[in-house]
Design a protein around this motif. Structure first.
Motif, mmCIF file in Angstrom:
data_model
loop_
_atom_site.group_PDB
_atom_site.id
_atom_site.type_symbol
_atom_site.label_atom_id
_atom_site.label_comp_id
_atom_site.label_asym_id
_atom_site.label_seq_id
_atom_site.Cartn_x
_atom_site.Cartn_y
_atom_site.Cartn_z
ATOM 1 N N ASN A 42 -3.755 38.116 -1.526
ATOM 2 C CA ASN A 42 -4.373 36.785 -1.520
ATOM 3 C C ASN A 42 -3.403 35.724 -1.013
ATOM 4 O O ASN A 42 -3.808 34.790 -0.320
ATOM 5 C CB ASN A 42 -4.879 36.418 -2.908
ATOM 6 N N ALA A 43 -2.124 35.857 -1.343
ATOM 7 C CA ALA A 43 -1.129 34.908 -0.847
ATOM 8 C C ALA A 43 -0.997 35.010 0.674
ATOM 9 O O ALA A 43 -0.890 33.985 1.369
ATOM 10 C CB ALA A 43 0.223 35.153 -1.515
ATOM 11 N N LEU A 44 -1.020 36.224 1.214
ATOM 12 C CA LEU A 44 -0.965 36.398 2.668
ATOM 13 C C LEU A 44 -2.207 35.816 3.338
ATOM 14 O O LEU A 44 -2.108 35.148 4.376
ATOM 15 C CB LEU A 44 -0.823 37.884 3.028
ATOM 16 N N VAL A 45 -3.372 36.038 2.740
ATOM 17 C CA VAL A 45 -4.611 35.467 3.278
ATOM 18 C C VAL A 45 -4.542 33.946 3.245
ATOM 19 O O VAL A 45 -4.950 33.273 4.195
ATOM 20 C CB VAL A 45 -5.841 35.981 2.486
ATOM 21 N N GLN A 46 -4.006 33.401 2.168
ATOM 22 C CA GLN A 46 -3.866 31.943 2.052
ATOM 23 C C GLN A 46 -2.938 31.404 3.138
ATOM 24 O O GLN A 46 -3.195 30.326 3.695
ATOM 25 C CB GLN A 46 -3.327 31.577 0.659
ATOM 26 N N CYS A 47 -1.889 32.118 3.475
ATOM 27 C CA CYS A 47 -0.989 31.699 4.561
ATOM 28 C C CYS A 47 -1.730 31.671 5.900
ATOM 29 O O CYS A 47 -1.573 30.728 6.681
ATOM 30 C CB CYS A 47 0.215 32.641 4.659
ATOM 31 N N PHE A 48 -2.540 32.701 6.157
ATOM 32 C CA PHE A 48 -3.340 32.715 7.384
ATOM 33 C C PHE A 48 -4.329 31.559 7.401
ATOM 34 O O PHE A 48 -4.516 30.910 8.431
ATOM 35 C CB PHE A 48 -4.083 34.046 7.535
ATOM 36 N N ALA A 49 -4.973 31.303 6.267
ATOM 37 C CA ALA A 49 -5.943 30.206 6.185
ATOM 38 C C ALA A 49 -5.265 28.868 6.467
ATOM 39 O O ALA A 49 -5.823 28.014 7.170
ATOM 40 C CB ALA A 49 -6.601 30.193 4.805
ATOM 41 N N GLN A 50 -4.082 28.676 5.935
ATOM 42 C CA GLN A 50 -3.341 27.435 6.161
ATOM 43 C C GLN A 50 -2.996 27.259 7.639
ATOM 44 O O GLN A 50 -3.116 26.166 8.185
ATOM 45 C CB GLN A 50 -2.066 27.414 5.307
ATOM 46 N N GLU A 51 -2.586 28.347 8.292
ATOM 47 C CA GLU A 51 -2.270 28.281 9.724
ATOM 48 C C GLU A 51 -3.501 27.955 10.561
ATOM 49 O O GLU A 51 -3.439 27.147 11.481
ATOM 50 C CB GLU A 51 -1.649 29.596 10.200
ATOM 51 N N VAL A 52 -4.637 28.582 10.223
ATOM 52 C CA VAL A 52 -5.878 28.291 10.944
ATOM 53 C C VAL A 52 -6.274 26.839 10.742
ATOM 54 O O VAL A 52 -6.654 26.135 11.684
ATOM 55 C CB VAL A 52 -7.011 29.245 10.483
ATOM 56 N N PHE A 53 -6.173 26.368 9.500
ATOM 57 C CA PHE A 53 -6.504 24.975 9.199
ATOM 58 C C PHE A 53 -5.626 24.019 10.001
ATOM 59 O O PHE A 53 -6.122 23.045 10.578
ATOM 60 C CB PHE A 53 -6.349 24.703 7.697
ATOM 61 N N LEU A 54 -4.333 24.282 10.065
ATOM 62 C CA LEU A 54 -3.426 23.407 10.806
ATOM 63 C C LEU A 54 -3.732 23.411 12.300
ATOM 64 O O LEU A 54 -3.673 22.364 12.958
ATOM 65 C CB LEU A 54 -1.976 23.809 10.553
ATOM 66 N N CYS A 55 -4.094 24.582 12.855
ATOM 67 C CA CYS A 55 -4.461 24.659 14.278
ATOM 68 C C CYS A 55 -5.727 23.857 14.559
ATOM 69 O O CYS A 55 -5.802 23.132 15.555
ATOM 70 C CB CYS A 55 -4.655 26.114 14.704
ATOM 71 N N ILE A 56 -6.732 24.000 13.690
ATOM 72 C CA ILE A 56 -7.978 23.251 13.873
ATOM 73 C C ILE A 56 -7.716 21.759 13.735
ATOM 74 O O ILE A 56 -8.196 20.953 14.540
ATOM 75 C CB ILE A 56 -9.049 23.717 12.864
ATOM 76 N N GLN A 57 -6.938 21.386 12.749
ATOM 77 C CA GLN A 57 -6.614 19.967 12.515
ATOM 78 C C GLN A 57 -5.872 19.391 13.718
ATOM 79 O O GLN A 57 -6.144 18.269 14.134
ATOM 80 C CB GLN A 57 -5.777 19.838 11.246
ATOM 81 N N GLU A 58 -4.965 20.158 14.292
ATOM 82 C CA GLU A 58 -4.218 19.700 15.464
ATOM 83 C C GLU A 58 -5.144 19.529 16.668
ATOM 84 O O GLU A 58 -5.034 18.571 17.429
ATOM 85 C CB GLU A 58 -3.112 20.702 15.790
ATOM 86 N N GLU A 59 -6.084 20.475 16.819
ATOM 87 C CA GLU A 59 -6.991 20.404 17.966
ATOM 88 C C GLU A 59 -8.017 19.283 17.821
ATOM 89 O O GLU A 59 -8.342 18.603 18.783
ATOM 90 C CB GLU A 59 -7.709 21.735 18.165
ATOM 91 N N ILE A 60 -8.540 19.079 16.611
ATOM 92 C CA ILE A 60 -9.534 18.027 16.398
ATOM 93 C C ILE A 60 -8.888 16.654 16.493
ATOM 94 O O ILE A 60 -9.432 15.749 17.118
ATOM 95 C CB ILE A 60 -10.217 18.184 15.019
ATOM 96 N N GLY A 61 -7.737 16.502 15.882
ATOM 97 C CA GLY A 61 -7.072 15.203 15.865
ATOM 98 C C GLY A 61 -7.933 14.183 15.138
ATOM 99 O O GLY A 61 -8.357 14.392 14.012
#
Length: 144
Positions: free
Chosen positions: A93-112
């Motif tokens: 679950n901790a590894l999945v949470q790390c992946f989720a955080q990375e995806v969230f940051l990528c989406i946040q960066e792209e949306i701005g």
């Protein structure tokens, strides 16, 4: 005293070996987690008995990957220390949470600061378990 037999030299060497083994276990765990997340498959089976026939996809994929490398084989599952096998559901679950955080940051960066829509739908399945679907819609910079 011989320098090669000094305690600090021996401990440093031993720590480096253990560090290498841990990194090998972590690397293969990340590969398996990434694969299962990408395909959208569950990690564990529903059979919680002591010796289930199907131990879940995570363990089965890990067993398959470890056959490709002697280094991975020697450092995973039964060859790893019992308290450091990286197969606990908390660690997964901790590894999945790390992946989720990375995806969230990528989406946040792209949306701005652009506009987006978030759709959340929840319903219960036959076994009365809640199932939630989350959809994020936005226009990326490539479409403009």
């Amino acid at each position: 005293m011989r320098e090669k037999q000094a305690i600090n030299v021996v401990l440093r060497r031993q720590t480096e070996v253990e560090d290498h083994k841990y990194k090998a276990r972590l690397h293969v765990s990340i590969i398996v987690v990434r694969l299962l997340l990408k395909i959208g498959l569950p990690f564990c089976g529903h059979d919680k008995s002591v010796n289930p026939k199907n131990k879940g996809l995570y363990i089965e994929v890990l067993k398959s990957i470890r056959e490709t490398s002697e280094d991975i084989f020697n450092n995973t599952l039964e060859n790893a220390p019992k308290n450091n096998q990286l197969i606990s559901i908390k660690i997964l679950n901790a590894l999945v949470q790390c992946f989720a955080q990375e995806v969230f940051l990528c989406i946040q960066e792209e949306i701005g600061q652009d506009v987006f829509a978030l759709l959340v739908d929840e319903s219960s399945d036959v076994s009365k378990k809640e199932q939630r679907a989350i959809v994020l819609r936005y226009v990326d910079s490539l479409a403009l």
